[in-house]
Motif scaffolding. Structure first.
Motif, PDB file in Angstrom:
ATOM      1  N   ILE A   1      63.579  44.421  40.456  1.00  0.00           N
ATOM      2  CA  ILE A   1      64.177  45.575  41.130  1.00  0.00           C
ATOM      3  C   ILE A   1      64.873  46.458  40.100  1.00  0.00           C
ATOM      4  O   ILE A   1      65.185  46.022  38.986  1.00  0.00           O
ATOM      5  CB  ILE A   1      65.186  45.144  42.214  1.00  0.00           C
ATOM      6  N   ASN A   2      65.084  47.705  40.456  1.00  0.00           N
ATOM      7  CA  ASN A   2      65.790  48.618  39.560  1.00  0.00           C
ATOM      8  C   ASN A   2      66.545  49.643  40.372  1.00  0.00           C
ATOM      9  O   ASN A   2      66.292  49.833  41.567  1.00  0.00           O
ATOM     10  CB  ASN A   2      64.816  49.304  38.588  1.00  0.00           C
ATOM     11  N   GLY A   3      67.474  50.316  39.708  1.00  0.00           N
ATOM     12  CA  GLY A   3      68.254  51.341  40.376  1.00  0.00           C
ATOM     13  C   GLY A   3      69.276  51.943  39.444  1.00  0.00           C
ATOM     14  O   GLY A   3      69.282  51.676  38.233  1.00  0.00           O
ATOM     15  N   SER A   4      70.152  52.747  39.998  1.00  0.00           N
ATOM     16  CA  SER A   4      71.185  53.408  39.212  1.00  0.00           C
ATOM     17  C   SER A   4      72.071  52.395  38.522  1.00  0.00           C
ATOM     18  O   SER A   4      72.455  51.376  39.102  1.00  0.00           O
ATOM     19  CB  SER A   4      72.040  54.294  40.127  1.00  0.00           C
ATOM     20  N   ALA A   5      72.414  52.693  37.268  1.00  0.00           N
ATOM     21  CA  ALA A   5      73.297  51.798  36.513  1.00  0.00           C
ATOM     22  C   ALA A   5      74.757  52.012  36.879  1.00  0.00           C
ATOM     23  O   ALA A   5      75.614  51.207  36.508  1.00  0.00           O
ATOM     24  CB  ALA A   5      73.096  52.013  35.014  1.00  0.00           C
ATOM     25  N   GLY A   6      75.061  53.098  37.579  1.00  0.00           N
ATOM     26  CA  GLY A   6      76.432  53.338  38.005  1.00  0.00           C
ATOM     27  C   GLY A   6      77.090  54.558  37.403  1.00  0.00           C
ATOM     28  O   GLY A   6      78.192  54.935  37.803  1.00  0.00           O
ATOM     29  N   LEU A   7      76.435  55.209  36.435  1.00  0.00           N
ATOM     30  CA  LEU A   7      76.963  56.439  35.842  1.00  0.00           C
ATOM     31  C   LEU A   7      75.963  57.568  36.081  1.00  0.00           C
ATOM     32  O   LEU A   7      74.774  57.403  35.836  1.00  0.00           O
ATOM     33  CB  LEU A   7      77.188  56.265  34.338  1.00  0.00           C
ATOM     34  N   THR A   8      76.472  58.711  36.540  1.00  0.00           N
ATOM     35  CA  THR A   8      75.626  59.883  36.744  1.00  0.00           C
ATOM     36  C   THR A   8      76.350  61.108  36.218  1.00  0.00           C
ATOM     37  O   THR A   8      77.533  61.309  36.507  1.00  0.00           O
ATOM     38  CB  THR A   8      75.313  60.093  38.235  1.00  0.00           C
ATOM     39  N   CYS A   9      75.635  61.905  35.406  1.00  0.00           N
ATOM     40  CA  CYS A   9      76.198  63.160  34.892  1.00  0.00           C
ATOM     41  C   CYS A   9      75.293  64.313  35.315  1.00  0.00           C
ATOM     42  O   CYS A   9      74.076  64.247  35.124  1.00  0.00           O
ATOM     43  CB  CYS A   9      76.310  63.120  33.369  1.00  0.00           C
ATOM     44  N   ASN A  10      75.900  65.348  35.871  1.00  0.00           N
ATOM     45  CA  ASN A  10      75.146  66.521  36.306  1.00  0.00           C
ATOM     46  C   ASN A  10      75.829  67.785  35.800  1.00  0.00           C
ATOM     47  O   ASN A  10      77.050  67.948  35.926  1.00  0.00           O
ATOM     48  CB  ASN A  10      75.058  66.570  37.834  1.00  0.00           C
ATOM     49  N   ALA A  11      75.057  68.688  35.193  1.00  0.00           N
ATOM     50  CA  ALA A  11      75.565  69.978  34.703  1.00  0.00           C
ATOM     51  C   ALA A  11      74.394  70.938  34.653  1.00  0.00           C
ATOM     52  O   ALA A  11      73.256  70.582  34.994  1.00  0.00           O
ATOM     53  CB  ALA A  11      76.191  69.813  33.318  1.00  0.00           C
ATOM     54  N   SER A  12      74.662  72.171  34.242  1.00  0.00           N
ATOM     55  CA  SER A  12      73.556  73.114  34.108  1.00  0.00           C
ATOM     56  C   SER A  12      72.602  72.659  33.022  1.00  0.00           C
ATOM     57  O   SER A  12      71.397  72.839  33.109  1.00  0.00           O
ATOM     58  CB  SER A  12      74.105  74.512  33.789  1.00  0.00           C
ATOM     59  N   ALA A  13      73.141  72.052  31.974  1.00  0.00           N
ATOM     60  CA  ALA A  13      72.321  71.485  30.901  1.00  0.00           C
ATOM     61  C   ALA A  13      73.165  70.485  30.134  1.00  0.00           C
ATOM     62  O   ALA A  13      74.382  70.634  29.994  1.00  0.00           O
ATOM     63  CB  ALA A  13      71.810  72.568  29.967  1.00  0.00           C
TER      64      ALA A  13
ATOM     65  N   ASN B   1      77.619  61.810  20.542  1.00  0.00           N
ATOM     66  CA  ASN B   1      77.772  61.490  21.959  1.00  0.00           C
ATOM     67  C   ASN B   1      77.403  60.035  22.233  1.00  0.00           C
ATOM     68  O   ASN B   1      76.665  59.395  21.474  1.00  0.00           O
ATOM     69  CB  ASN B   1      76.883  62.400  22.806  1.00  0.00           C
ATOM     70  N   TYR B   2      77.912  59.518  23.333  1.00  0.00           N
ATOM     71  CA  TYR B   2      77.630  58.126  23.703  1.00  0.00           C
ATOM     72  C   TYR B   2      77.823  57.946  25.203  1.00  0.00           C
ATOM     73  O   TYR B   2      78.511  58.733  25.867  1.00  0.00           O
ATOM     74  CB  TYR B   2      78.540  57.151  22.937  1.00  0.00           C
ATOM     75  N   ALA B   3      77.201  56.892  25.725  1.00  0.00           N
ATOM     76  CA  ALA B   3      77.394  56.463  27.109  1.00  0.00           C
ATOM     77  C   ALA B   3      77.276  54.945  27.091  1.00  0.00           C
ATOM     78  O   ALA B   3      76.187  54.376  27.246  1.00  0.00           O
ATOM     79  CB  ALA B   3      76.347  57.077  28.036  1.00  0.00           C
ATOM     80  N   ASN B   4      78.403  54.301  26.841  1.00  0.00           N
ATOM     81  CA  ASN B   4      78.430  52.859  26.625  1.00  0.00           C
ATOM     82  C   ASN B   4      78.705  52.103  27.917  1.00  0.00           C
ATOM     83  O   ASN B   4      79.620  52.430  28.672  1.00  0.00           O
ATOM     84  CB  ASN B   4      79.503  52.496  25.598  1.00  0.00           C
ATOM     85  N   ALA B   5      77.893  51.076  28.159  1.00  0.00           N
ATOM     86  CA  ALA B   5      78.055  50.204  29.327  1.00  0.00           C
ATOM     87  C   ALA B   5      78.285  48.785  28.827  1.00  0.00           C
ATOM     88  O   ALA B   5      77.408  48.191  28.196  1.00  0.00           O
ATOM     89  CB  ALA B   5      76.824  50.261  30.221  1.00  0.00           C
ATOM     90  N   THR B   6      79.461  48.234  29.096  1.00  0.00           N
ATOM     91  CA  THR B   6      79.794  46.870  28.700  1.00  0.00           C
ATOM     92  C   THR B   6      79.832  46.005  29.952  1.00  0.00           C
ATOM     93  O   THR B   6      80.620  46.248  30.863  1.00  0.00           O
ATOM     94  CB  THR B   6      81.150  46.822  27.976  1.00  0.00           C
ATOM     95  N   MET B   7      78.964  44.984  29.990  1.00  0.00           N
ATOM     96  CA  MET B   7      78.771  44.216  31.215  1.00  0.00           C
ATOM     97  C   MET B   7      79.352  42.812  31.115  1.00  0.00           C
ATOM     98  O   MET B   7      79.230  42.133  30.101  1.00  0.00           O
ATOM     99  CB  MET B   7      77.274  44.114  31.539  1.00  0.00           C
TER     100      MET B   7
ATOM    101  N   VAL C   1      80.754  46.538  35.158  1.00  0.00           N
ATOM    102  CA  VAL C   1      80.323  47.369  34.027  1.00  0.00           C
ATOM    103  C   VAL C   1      81.462  48.318  33.663  1.00  0.00           C
ATOM    104  O   VAL C   1      81.892  49.136  34.483  1.00  0.00           O
ATOM    105  CB  VAL C   1      79.061  48.182  34.368  1.00  0.00           C
ATOM    106  N   ALA C   2      81.953  48.181  32.442  1.00  0.00           N
ATOM    107  CA  ALA C   2      82.975  49.098  31.933  1.00  0.00           C
ATOM    108  C   ALA C   2      82.269  50.234  31.198  1.00  0.00           C
ATOM    109  O   ALA C   2      81.527  49.997  30.234  1.00  0.00           O
ATOM    110  CB  ALA C   2      83.926  48.363  30.994  1.00  0.00           C
ATOM    111  N   TRP C   3      82.482  51.451  31.673  1.00  0.00           N
ATOM    112  CA  TRP C   3      81.831  52.628  31.104  1.00  0.00           C
ATOM    113  C   TRP C   3      82.795  53.411  30.203  1.00  0.00           C
ATOM    114  O   TRP C   3      83.983  53.522  30.500  1.00  0.00           O
ATOM    115  CB  TRP C   3      81.364  53.577  32.208  1.00  0.00           C
TER     116      TRP C   3
END
Length: 319
Positions: free
Chosen positions: A51-63, A70-76, A156-158
């Protein structure tokens, strides 16, 4: 001189609020992952789909642009060491979590995955102004378990620093931290297996000369589950007072299936508790719990014409 000072003050007044009041473009959520409900034998065979799905972080902008800084670290961390449980001291079903479908970027206890890694970005998690990291989960072993609902909790610590773009300039960064709590669930259903061979009573010139035979079918069900065994009436509408074998000419030969006492008719109106292991299944893939029965022809019937007589009876397990 005073004009110059006024221009500088206006520029500062226009520039400062844009930085101090930067919008938040990234949010943290608590997704749930649920495996397809499956039997205990599916667990052992490891045939349950990943199975799969959202990891829990979502970013939305014009671009969005992800630069070298830059980084997007997930510590589980996993509350049960990447195992699904029904409760303390219960059966355990190991599972694995990765940031990619192939499982080449796995999560470990306390380990960190950076979703701005080029290998992950190549999977399409960044599209224009949308950054959507994913997680993939699958069972990593096939234990023999009891039926029940198995769960595991992942934390998950983001931490992230994401560049928000206007035209080609990184005008601001969304920097933050957050925590996702992810519940993983698998419902394991009870199931059963049967091995039943054909039975031959041989041949005899008279119905009264057929002897009673002792036979057995092999059964088993999910470990720890209770079940009952019975036999259908076959081609006859009822097993009482007799089941009936028939030939191609429509002639009948009366017979019946009995409990091991050789007297009590064994049919669906008289199901019997599994004779082995205290009535409980063991969950073995190859059924080995022996259900002994006796089968015999009615010796008092008028002997029908010579021929080959057959009937088809099903073994029924109720659980």
């Amino acid at each position: 001189m005073s004009l110059a000072r006024l221009l500088v003050a206006l520029l500062l007044a226009l520039g400062v609020p844009g930085v101090a009041q930067a919008a938040s473009y990234c949010t943290v959520s608590n997704p749930a992952f649920t495996f397809q409900p499956s039997s205990s034998y599916d667990v052992q065979a490891q045939t349950i789909p990943a199975i799969n799905g959202s990891a829990g972080l979502t970013c939305n902008a014009s671009a969005i642009a992800l630069l070298g800084t830059n980084y997007a670290n997930a510590t589980m961390t996993s509350a049960n060491g990447f195992k699904l449980l029904t409760g303390p001291g219960s059966d355990a079903i190991p599972f694995s979590v990765s940031a990619d479908q192939a499982g080449t970027i796995p999560f470990t206890q306390g380990g960190t995955v950076n979703y701005t890694d080029s290998a992950l970005l190549s999977l399409g998690i960044l599209t224009g102004g949308t950054f959507t990291p994913k997680m993939y989960m699958k069972l990593s072993a096939g234990p023999n378990v009891a039926a029940g609902t198995y769960t595991g909790t992942l934390t998950v610590a983001w931490s992230w620093n994401i560049c928000i773009v206007a035209v080609v300039v990184c005008v601001t960064s969304d920097t933050g931290t957050g925590t996702s709590t992810i519940v993983v669930t698998l419902k394991v259903n009870a199931d059963c297996k049967i091995t039943a061979n054909d039975v031959s009573l041989g041949s005899a010139p008279l119905a009264s000369q057929f002897g009673m035979a002792t036979k057995a079918v092999l059964t088993d069900c999910t470990r720890g589950s209770s079940y009952q065994v019975s036999f259908t009436a076959g081609g006859n509408t009822s097993a009482r007072p007799w089941r009936a074998m028939s030939d191609t000419g429509g002639h009948s030969l009366q017979y019946n299936i009995y409990l091991p006492d050789g007297v009590t008719i064994w049919d669906q109106s008289n199901p019997q508790t599994n004779q082995a292991n205290g009535g409980k299944g063991t969950g073995l893939v190859s059924p080995a719990q022996q259900q002994t029965y006796k089968i015999g022809v009615n010796p008092a019937q008028t002997t029908p014409p010579a021929g080959h007589y057959t009937d088809t009876v099903s073994v029924v397990l109720s659980f």
